[in-house]
Design a protein around this motif. Sequence first.
Motif, PDB file in Angstrom:
ATOM      1  N   ALA A  49      20.803 -66.017 -11.773  1.00 19.78           N
ATOM      2  CA  ALA A  49      21.999 -66.782 -12.122  1.00 19.78           C
ATOM      3  C   ALA A  49      22.841 -67.056 -10.876  1.00 19.78           C
ATOM      4  CB  ALA A  49      22.818 -66.023 -13.159  1.00 19.78           C
ATOM      5  N   ILE A  50      22.779 -66.161  -9.889  1.00 16.17           N
ATOM      6  CA  ILE A  50      23.528 -66.369  -8.651  1.00 16.17           C
ATOM      7  C   ILE A  50      22.945 -67.534  -7.869  1.00 16.17           C
ATOM      8  CG2 ILE A  50      24.241 -65.300  -6.484  1.00 16.17           C
ATOM      9  CD1 ILE A  50      24.149 -62.600  -7.894  1.00 16.17           C
ATOM     10  N   LEU A  51      21.616 -67.628  -7.831  1.00 15.44           N
ATOM     11  CA  LEU A  51      20.978 -68.762  -7.152  1.00 15.44           C
ATOM     12  C   LEU A  51      21.454 -70.077  -7.756  1.00 15.44           C
ATOM     13  CD1 LEU A  51      17.312 -67.382  -7.101  1.00 15.44           C
ATOM     14  CD2 LEU A  51      18.937 -67.338  -5.196  1.00 15.44           C
ATOM     15  N   ALA A  52      21.420 -70.138  -9.093  1.00 16.30           N
ATOM     16  CA  ALA A  52      21.824 -71.364  -9.778  1.00 16.30           C
ATOM     17  C   ALA A  52      23.300 -71.663  -9.548  1.00 16.30           C
ATOM     18  CB  ALA A  52      21.530 -71.248 -11.274  1.00 16.30           C
ATOM     19  N   GLY A  53      24.132 -70.622  -9.585  1.00 17.01           N
ATOM     20  CA  GLY A  53      25.565 -70.812  -9.398  1.00 17.01           C
ATOM     21  C   GLY A  53      25.921 -71.290  -8.005  1.00 17.01           C
ATOM     22  N   GLN A  54      25.230 -70.780  -6.994  1.00 15.09           N
ATOM     23  CA  GLN A  54      25.483 -71.228  -5.631  1.00 15.09           C
ATOM     24  C   GLN A  54      25.010 -72.665  -5.417  1.00 15.09           C
ATOM     25  OE1 GLN A  54      27.202 -69.618  -3.133  1.00 15.09           O
ATOM     26  NE2 GLN A  54      27.723 -68.159  -4.765  1.00 15.09           N
ATOM     27  N   CYS A 163      28.694 -63.778  -8.123  1.00 15.14           N
ATOM     28  CA  CYS A 163      28.525 -65.166  -7.696  1.00 15.14           C
ATOM     29  C   CYS A 163      29.870 -65.873  -7.585  1.00 15.14           C
ATOM     30  CB  CYS A 163      27.614 -65.896  -8.686  1.00 15.14           C
ATOM     31  SG  CYS A 163      27.255 -67.615  -8.234  1.00 15.14           S
ATOM     32  N   GLU A 164      30.728 -65.643  -8.565  1.00 16.48           N
ATOM     33  CA  GLU A 164      32.039 -66.289  -8.569  1.00 16.48           C
ATOM     34  C   GLU A 164      32.879 -65.826  -7.381  1.00 16.48           C
ATOM     35  OE1 GLU A 164      35.283 -67.498 -11.987  1.00 16.48           O
ATOM     36  OE2 GLU A 164      34.389 -65.497 -12.052  1.00 16.48           O
ATOM     37  N   ASP A 167      32.363 -67.734  -4.245  1.00 18.87           N
ATOM     38  CA  ASP A 167      32.672 -69.153  -4.408  1.00 18.87           C
ATOM     39  C   ASP A 167      31.516 -69.915  -5.048  1.00 18.87           C
ATOM     40  OD1 ASP A 167      34.302 -71.402  -4.265  1.00 18.87           O
ATOM     41  OD2 ASP A 167      33.443 -72.024  -2.351  1.00 18.87           O
ATOM     42  N   GLY A 168      30.858 -69.281  -6.011  1.00 15.73           N
ATOM     43  CA  GLY A 168      29.808 -69.951  -6.765  1.00 15.73           C
ATOM     44  C   GLY A 168      30.256 -70.227  -8.185  1.00 15.73           C
ATOM     45  N   ALA A 169      29.492 -71.020  -8.891  1.00  9.39           N
ATOM     46  CA  ALA A 169      29.806 -71.353 -10.274  1.00  9.39           C
ATOM     47  C   ALA A 169      29.212 -70.308 -11.217  1.00  9.39           C
ATOM     48  CB  ALA A 169      29.255 -72.734 -10.620  1.00  9.39           C
ATOM     49  N   ILE A 170      29.778 -70.196 -12.420  1.00  8.72           N
ATOM     50  CA  ILE A 170      29.190 -69.347 -13.456  1.00  8.72           C
ATOM     51  C   ILE A 170      27.980 -70.089 -14.022  1.00  8.72           C
ATOM     52  CG2 ILE A 170      29.529 -68.273 -15.706  1.00  8.72           C
ATOM     53  CD1 ILE A 170      31.059 -66.918 -13.497  1.00  8.72           C
ATOM     54  N   ALA A 171      26.806 -69.492 -13.907  1.00 11.99           N
ATOM     55  CA  ALA A 171      25.575 -70.143 -14.329  1.00 11.99           C
ATOM     56  C   ALA A 171      24.678 -69.141 -15.035  1.00 11.99           C
ATOM     57  CB  ALA A 171      24.848 -70.745 -13.122  1.00 11.99           C
TER      58      ALA A 171
END
Length: 372
Positions: A49-54, A163-164, A167-171
Amino acid sequence: MRRLDRWVGIPLCFLLGLFCSRRQQAPAQPQRIGVLIFGAIGDALLASAILAGQKQRHPKAKVYLILSDSNKGVAQLLKSFDDHLVIPVSRPWQAVRRLRALQLDVLIDTTQWARISAVVSFFSGASLTVGFSTPGQYRAAPYGKVVAHSNARHELENFQALCEAADGAIAQPALAPPPPFDPEQHGLHEPFVVLHPWAAGTRCELREWPDTHWQALAQQLKQAGYKLCITGARSDMAAAARLQALLPDGPGTVSLAGQLTLPALAGCLQMAAAVVSVNTGVMHLAALLGCRVVSLNGPTNAVRWGGVGPRSYNLDVPPSEGGAFLNLGFEYPKGCESIMHKISPESVVRQLAAAGLNVAPTAVSANQTTQR
């Protein structure tokens, strides 16, 4: 290794923290982002989910998936990254050299308890390092930005918070589509149910369901017209053969333990009418693929590690009966015994039926099966 990591890692993290001003800062538009995943397959699937959020927040950045020798195969299951590399956890200075060569703007460490990854992150050369502060693990000091790791929420939510903070999105976890799987090529000519009986990790035998329970479940599935398929790792092949001989119509049960790559296993799970698994990486894979899956949790706390998916169902042993005590995976009480027998075959069949599988409970129970 865990004791060494604690005895050496805790004072080392403290000392490194003295040199970490917490003023690390990534560029406004990071170009090179690393996601460090040293955990088991289940952790890696959820941490995707971190990969997708970034990727969502920084579509022009190059995202690196960084794995260890023990989980490197999971790269074949994931997407939303540009490149991946494997670094040697047991040789930290080699790991540091490989990380420094990436010239990362941001490094996100998904490790929950091990101190070695915090040390490696500190020396990685990244402009900003982000990691967990886990109660009782004393590992947070070297990071530029720290996220509280909570036992009160699902691990996916912990990873999303990480992730957030970077500075990543919630994914949601990002899995690659499995390759086509031909059941008939493996002798599965009827609707089939996958049985995955084995876990991995510390005291994994205490997370296994009794053979008599698998027998009782298999008998009811056979009566409903389902073929059975046993899956497992190469190290489970002997145990799979033994269990296969115990199940009703043993020769008619197909064992694919040790015979499938991870992508092929994903294809097999997706073709199955249902999956029944102990709480392990394969259960998480089936859940994230949207399979109808029942997870046998026992000592595992489903609040933290339950399957995530639209057709994922958890069968637990409540704390009042001695279950749901695992948080990071090694918190077995002194003198504890297996409690998995408290999850009955009938409860599994009822859950499968409620989930839409064409099967109905019968009078057969675990204590009516015979050992051979």
